[in-house]
Write a protein that holds these residues in place. Structure first.
Motif, mmCIF file in Angstrom:
data_model
loop_
_atom_site.group_PDB
_atom_site.id
_atom_site.type_symbol
_atom_site.label_atom_id
_atom_site.label_comp_id
_atom_site.label_asym_id
_atom_site.label_seq_id
_atom_site.Cartn_x
_atom_site.Cartn_y
_atom_site.Cartn_z
ATOM 1 N N UNK A 231 0.826 -1.202 0.000
ATOM 2 C CA UNK A 231 0.000 0.000 0.000
ATOM 3 C C UNK A 231 0.862 1.254 0.000
ATOM 4 N N UNK A 232 0.227 2.353 -0.462
ATOM 5 C CA UNK A 232 0.898 3.642 -0.415
ATOM 6 C C UNK A 232 0.857 4.250 0.980
ATOM 7 N N UNK A 276 9.278 1.724 6.349
ATOM 8 C CA UNK A 276 8.864 0.755 5.342
ATOM 9 C C UNK A 276 8.125 1.463 4.210
ATOM 10 N N UNK A 277 8.881 2.197 3.391
ATOM 11 C CA UNK A 277 8.323 2.826 2.205
ATOM 12 C C UNK A 277 8.550 1.951 0.982
ATOM 13 N N UNK A 278 9.712 1.359 0.895
ATOM 14 C CA UNK A 278 10.052 0.421 -0.175
ATOM 15 C C UNK A 278 10.504 -0.879 0.473
ATOM 16 N N UNK A 344 14.389 0.744 -8.638
ATOM 17 C CA UNK A 344 15.060 1.416 -9.746
ATOM 18 C C UNK A 344 14.704 2.904 -9.730
ATOM 19 N N UNK A 345 15.605 3.706 -10.239
ATOM 20 C CA UNK A 345 15.407 5.151 -10.305
ATOM 21 C C UNK A 345 14.849 5.525 -11.675
ATOM 22 N N UNK A 346 13.632 6.086 -11.669
ATOM 23 C CA UNK A 346 12.996 6.546 -12.900
ATOM 24 C C UNK A 346 13.092 8.071 -12.973
ATOM 25 N N UNK A 347 12.354 8.653 -13.890
ATOM 26 C CA UNK A 347 12.390 10.095 -14.108
ATOM 27 C C UNK A 347 11.618 10.810 -12.994
ATOM 28 N N UNK A 348 12.315 11.153 -11.931
ATOM 29 C CA UNK A 348 11.715 11.914 -10.849
ATOM 30 C C UNK A 348 11.128 11.095 -9.732
ATOM 31 N N UNK A 349 11.226 9.773 -9.769
ATOM 32 C CA UNK A 349 10.677 8.952 -8.693
ATOM 33 C C UNK A 349 11.383 7.598 -8.710
ATOM 34 N N UNK A 350 11.179 6.844 -7.615
ATOM 35 C CA UNK A 350 11.693 5.488 -7.495
ATOM 36 C C UNK A 350 10.555 4.503 -7.766
ATOM 37 N N UNK A 351 10.858 3.472 -8.495
ATOM 38 C CA UNK A 351 9.855 2.469 -8.836
ATOM 39 C C UNK A 351 10.267 1.121 -8.263
ATOM 40 N N UNK A 352 9.292 0.430 -7.675
ATOM 41 C CA UNK A 352 9.508 -0.889 -7.082
ATOM 42 C C UNK A 352 8.865 -1.933 -7.985
ATOM 43 N N UNK A 354 7.628 -5.409 -8.013
ATOM 44 C CA UNK A 354 7.275 -6.515 -7.122
ATOM 45 C C UNK A 354 7.281 -7.867 -7.831
ATOM 46 N N UNK A 355 7.466 -7.876 -9.143
ATOM 47 C CA UNK A 355 7.626 -9.162 -9.837
ATOM 48 C C UNK A 355 8.926 -9.853 -9.442
ATOM 49 N N UNK A 356 9.920 -9.070 -9.028
ATOM 50 C CA UNK A 356 11.208 -9.632 -8.611
ATOM 51 C C UNK A 356 11.366 -9.663 -7.106
ATOM 52 N N UNK A 357 10.266 -9.497 -6.383
ATOM 53 C CA UNK A 357 10.360 -9.409 -4.923
ATOM 54 C C UNK A 357 10.887 -10.705 -4.315
ATOM 55 N N UNK A 358 10.450 -11.837 -4.828
ATOM 56 C CA UNK A 358 10.841 -13.137 -4.263
ATOM 57 C C UNK A 358 12.033 -13.766 -4.985
ATOM 58 N N UNK A 359 12.560 -13.124 -6.008
ATOM 59 C CA UNK A 359 13.628 -13.731 -6.800
ATOM 60 C C UNK A 359 14.976 -13.603 -6.093
ATOM 61 N N UNK A 360 15.806 -14.628 -6.267
ATOM 62 C CA UNK A 360 17.161 -14.669 -5.708
ATOM 63 C C UNK A 360 18.130 -15.089 -6.796
ATOM 64 N N UNK A 361 19.395 -14.826 -6.567
ATOM 65 C CA UNK A 361 20.449 -15.272 -7.476
ATOM 66 C C UNK A 361 21.611 -15.809 -6.651
ATOM 67 N N UNK A 362 22.324 -16.764 -7.240
ATOM 68 C CA UNK A 362 23.390 -17.460 -6.519
ATOM 69 C C UNK A 362 24.647 -16.603 -6.495
ATOM 70 N N UNK A 363 25.351 -16.660 -5.384
ATOM 71 C CA UNK A 363 26.584 -15.921 -5.204
ATOM 72 C C UNK A 363 27.599 -16.804 -4.498
ATOM 73 N N UNK A 364 28.863 -16.459 -4.631
ATOM 74 C CA UNK A 364 29.930 -17.268 -4.026
ATOM 75 C C UNK A 364 29.924 -17.065 -2.519
ATOM 76 N N UNK A 365 29.670 -18.140 -1.810
ATOM 77 C CA UNK A 365 29.587 -18.115 -0.350
ATOM 78 C C UNK A 365 30.267 -19.362 0.191
ATOM 79 N N UNK A 366 31.133 -19.233 1.175
ATOM 80 C CA UNK A 366 31.762 -20.437 1.755
ATOM 81 C C UNK A 366 30.719 -21.307 2.424
ATOM 82 N N UNK A 367 30.946 -22.612 2.340
ATOM 83 C CA UNK A 367 30.007 -23.572 2.925
ATOM 84 C C UNK A 367 30.302 -23.866 4.383
#
Length: 426
Positions: A231-232, A276-278, A344-352, A354-367
């Motif tokens: 919500x806004x 909690x704005x973004x 992301x930064x758009x023309x005069x505002x920030x845009x969120x 939410x399609x990528x809210x749950x997405x993750x990507x793998x990174x190098x991390x020691x086990x």
């Protein structure tokens, strides 16, 4: 007889082969008795392996509802002492049913009394007598008495049925019904208003990531999850907490089921209070005070634990306190991943996004666990932390070793010279 013997022998061979195949290939379903943990630890290993394969039972579901049922509650009268909260906590279908039933019963009850008053006074026998003054004009039966009860309690006042001044018992009943009707209206309407204005629906627009991740952040191993508000309108004074739900056995042998351990998500630094704005990524540093201090990547799937996260705050529109909950079990914790950026930064505002809210990507991390990483770091930094005295002692030891070697070489040379002199004399 020979055919029967061969048949029985073949049947026994088939049965033995099936049983052997069952023992080798398919696991035997063993129903484990319901025992305390101290007794379960002494069970055979194959039973414990089956126990580790079972599905972890959630303490808090993903939608925030607690998966706990209260049974054998004998003091049910306590629910009646707080009848208002009991009605508010009921489901909507039961609440509406009680709402309709209360009004219907009160209307029928007072309608019956109005009909009895008219019947006892004899108003039914003088319906068409113009010289007779009834208690309620135009009341000729139970249906009309019921309608007059509804008009009186709801203060409709159609003007067709009117109480007269020749009926003192009717005046007293009118006062009683007016007062009781106001109390019933205030109670039921207040209950419905509180139920409608409950902030539970507001919590549904507060979202948590479907997975939690463990990766490196600023050179430290951290457990992270993401929260966001759809919500806004903002959540005022928002704060986040996290609890580790895991069974525990004390050193005295006491078994504590579903023991709750606090997970620090910035309590001492103030990072647990959110603007909690973004969407924000909540981070828990795995240090010596963390319950994940000794857990490595290989050990994590073997743990039976659950992380419960709680987001609290006040709704900006109503000022009521709102709480949203979610949980993560071991299968929902990804080791070596990070969250995809959504801002992301758009023309005069920030845009969120939410399609990528749950997405993750793998990174190098020691086990390795955080404890093992700290030990490796301390070993790597050990030569840099040597003192000057230790270095001097090391140089002194090297000099003594060189002197001993020189003395040995000199003695060997002296021995060779003496041997040469003896040979020359001979």
């Amino acid at each position: 007889m020979t055919t029967m013997a061969k048949l029985t022998e073949s049947m026994t061979n088939v049965l033995e082969g099936d049983s052997m195949d069952q023992d080798v290939e398919s696991p035997v379903a063993i129903h484990q008795p319901k025992l305390p943990k101290q007794a379960r630890d002494d069970l055979p290993r194959h039973i414990s392996r089956d126990r580790t394969k079972r599905k972890i039972q959630r303490y808090v579901r993903k939608d925030g509802k607690c998966n706990v049922h209260h049974g054998n509650v004998r003091e049910t009268y306590r629910y009646l002492t707080d009848i208002f909260t009991t009605l508010v906590d009921l489901k909507w279908r039961f609440n509406l049913l009680i709402f309709v039933m209360v009004y219907t019963v009160t209307w029928l009850f007072f309608g019956m009394i109005w009909w009895l008053i008219a019947y006892i006074r004899g108003d039914m026998d003088h319906i068409e007598d113009p010289s007779w003054t009834p208690c309620v004009t135009n009341l000729n039966g139970f249906v009309s008495a019921f309608l007059f009860s509804i008009e009186t309690e709801t203060t409709i006042g159609y003007g067709y049925r009117v109480i007269t001044d020749k009926c003192p018992e009717g005046i007293i009943l009118l006062l009683i019904q007016s007062v009781l009707g106001s109390i019933v209206n205030a109670f039921m309407v207040g209950c419905m208003f509180v139920k409608i204005s409950q902030p539970k629906k507001r919590a549904e627009t507060l979202v948590f990531s479907t997975h939690a991740v463990i990766s490196m952040r600023d050179g430290k191993l951290c457990l992270m999850f993401r929260v966001g508000d759809l919500r806004n309108s903002h959540i005022v004074e928002a704060s986040i907490r996290a609890k580790l739900i895991k069974s525990k056995q004390t050193s005295e042998g006491e078994f504590i089921p579903l023991n709750q351990t606090d997970i620090n998500v910035g309590y001492y630094t103030g990072d647990d209070r959110l603007f909690l704005v973004s969407p924000l990524i909540i981070s828990h540093e795995i240090n010596q005070q963390s319950p994940f201090w000794e857990i490595s990547k290989a050990q994590l799937p073997k743990e039976e634990l659950e992380i419960v996260v709680i987001l609290e705050g006040m709704v900006e529109a109503t000022g009521m306190t709102c709480q949203a909950r979610s949980s993560y079990i071991t299968s929902e914790i990804l080791w070596g991943y990070r969250f995809t950026p959504v801002l992301t930064l758009e023309d005069g505002f920030y845009e969120v996004d939410y399609n990528s809210f749950h997405e993750t990507y793998e990174t190098s991390t020691p086990s390795l666990s955080a404890k093992e990483l700290a030990e490796l770091a301390s070993r790597a930094e050990m030569p840099l932390s040597w003192s000057v005295s230790s270095k001097l002692n090391q140089h002194a030891e090297l000099e003594t070793e060189e002197e001993e070697k020189n003395q040995e070489e000199q003695t060997e040379r002296n021995g060779d010279v003496a041997n040469l002199e003896n040979e020359s004399k001979v």
